[in-house]
Design an enzyme around this catalytic site. Structure first.
Site, short mmCIF file in Angstrom:
data_model
loop_
_atom_site.label_atom_id
_atom_site.label_comp_id
_atom_site.label_asym_id
_atom_site.label_seq_id
_atom_site.Cartn_x
_atom_site.Cartn_y
_atom_site.Cartn_z
CB SER A 90 -0.84 0.04 1.35
OG SER A 90 -0.21 -0.16 2.28
CG ASP A 130 -4.32 5.15 7.05
OD1 ASP A 130 -3.02 5.16 7.31
OD2 ASP A 130 -4.70 4.38 5.88
CG HIS A 161 -1.33 3.87 4.55
ND1 HIS A 161 -2.52 3.15 5.09
CD2 HIS A 161 -0.60 2.59 4.07
CE1 HIS A 161 -2.51 1.71 4.72
NE2 HIS A 161 -1.51 1.68 4.04
#
Ligand SMILES: *[C@@H]1O[C@H](CO)[C@@H](O)[C@H](O)[C@H]1NC(C)=O
Ligand SMILES: *[C@@H]1O[C@H](CO)[C@@H](O)[C@H](O)[C@H]1NC(C)=O
Ligand SMILES: *[C@@H]1O[C@H](CO)[C@@H](O)[C@H](O)[C@H]1NC(C)=O
Length: 367
Positions: A43, A329, A332
């Site tokens: 991610s 978050d 990230h």
């Protein structure tokens, strides 16, 4: 009008002078011209794959830059977007995203929750097993290359496939391992790091065998400083450093990074035509977090996004000022943090060899 034109011309002149100056970097090496970027990872660099293939992303992800969710795990752009921008290439589309995508300047094989090693369980990445581990991503690249060559032969789909079919001139960026190390903190043991490194190395060799030559490899960031990992801290077992990061978690990542760096040195000798750059993302992120105030950020160990109950459903709600946060978050980074990181790493000051990304095509003699 005339003076506006003059200003435009001046700006163009000044920026081309800057490009040349940057290319030279005072070391006599020329700037590289990369026709494409092929990226592999999780991610940290997924630009739409997880969202397309596993679960669609919801607002407020993407709110700062794209003004809608794009599948990037941030309020805006990721480090890979700033890399593309630095190399004057468009933002990368995800290979797994079938609609509206264009691969003329590269493709992104990274998938959120991705790992180096195949996953057999769902912990701790939530309810989804991510089947797209690194070995699958390199297989996707091999399929992609074979299809491109076939389409060139047929003269088909030319508006979507790489403008340069020369895969040896492209930049291959890799940012993966953070999830493997995080998973090893639960049950598995850090004794498994050598296997992670072996599989990382196998992936690089597979790409090399398919024609990849120029590699830009990120190490893993300080997991122990992620706000979310406070949840997993074990007070009886864990200690925290002077800025509040979990030592046990960071030591595990540091062990991974040391072995990765050593292996890349070996690969430079094993792969005679490869130019391999190791980028110390850990040091860059740690520098940012430990000097947050100096660089215009507040609350380095807190996250922007929080959960709120609205009409009996729990939704993600953004903070009023994401650009003041490093963490979007809890796992990230925000667009603002990613932009800071890009500025810090792209000139080579966290790289081995210490060349800017615009010179990453130059192979260094084995140490
Ligand atoms: C925390 O660490 C202690 C000491 O190693 C161990 O006994 C305990 O089970 C751990 N707790 C959790 C929640 O992992
Ligand atoms: C809650 O539901 C009501 C009725 O459907 C709606 O008018 C209101 O905007 C909703 N509130 C929020 C915060 O979504
Ligand atoms: C690279 O850029 C950073 C951030 O702008 C700067 O602090 C650093 O001195 C630069 N390093 C080199 C080698 O140019």
């Amino acid at each position: 009008m005339e003076s506006e034109k003059t200003i435009v011309v001046l700006v163009i002149l000044i920026s081309s002078v800057l490009v040349v100056a940057e290319g030279a970097a005072g070391n006599g090496l020329s700037g590289c011209s990369f026709p494409a970027i092929y990226n592999f990872g999780d991610s940290n660099s997924d630009t739409g794959a997880f969202s397309a293939a596993i679960y669609p992303q919801q607002p407020p992800y993407g709110e700062t830059f794209f003004r809608k969710p794009t599948g990037r795990a941030s309020d805006g752009r990721l480090l890979i977007d700033f890399i593309a921008k630095e190399l004057r290439l468009p933002y990368l589309n995800a290979y797994l995203d079938s609609l509206g995508t264009n691969f003329q300047y590269g493709a992104n094989f990274a998938v959120g929750a991705g790992t180096i090693r195949r996953q057999n369980d769902t912990q701790p990445n939530g309810p989804y097993i991510c089947p797209f581990y690194l070995g699958v991503q390199t297989t996707h690249f091999a399929n992609f290359k074979a299809r491109v060559i076939d389409l060139y032969k047929q003269g088909k789909d030319v508006n979507r496939i790489p403008i340069s079919g020369d895969f040896s001139k492209a930049l291959y960026t890799i940012d993966i391992g953070q999830n493997d190390v995080a998973r090893s903190m639960f049950g598995l043991s850090t004794d498994e790091i050598p296997d992670m490194i072996n599989q990382f190395s196998t992936a690089i060799k597979e790409l090399y065998n398919k024609g990849a030559r120029i590699f830009w490899v990120h190490n893993s960031g300080p997991n122990g400083c992620l706000p979310s990992n406070k949840l997993f801290a074990n007070r009886t077992m864990d200690s925290f450093d002077k800025i509040g990061c979990n030592n046990r978690w960071n030591e595990a990542v540091s062990a991974f990074n040391a072995q990765l760096k050593e292996r890349l040195t070996k690969l430079r000798a094993d792969l005679p035509q490869a130019a391999i750059t190791y980028v110390d993302i850990y040091a860059a992120k740690y520098k940012l977090i430990s000097n947050a105030n100096k660089f215009g950020f507040t609350n380095p160990l807190k996250q922007c996004l929080h959960k709120e109950k609205r009409n009996r459903t729990v939704v993600d709600v953004s903070c009023p000022n994401p650009s003041k946060f490093i963490s979007w978050d809890g796992v990230h980074y925000t667009e603002a943090a990613n932009q800071w990181l890009a500025k810090a790493i792209l000139n080579g000051s966290f790289s081995d060899p210490p060349l800017p990304i615009t010179q990453a095509c130059h192979r260094q003699a084995p140490m």
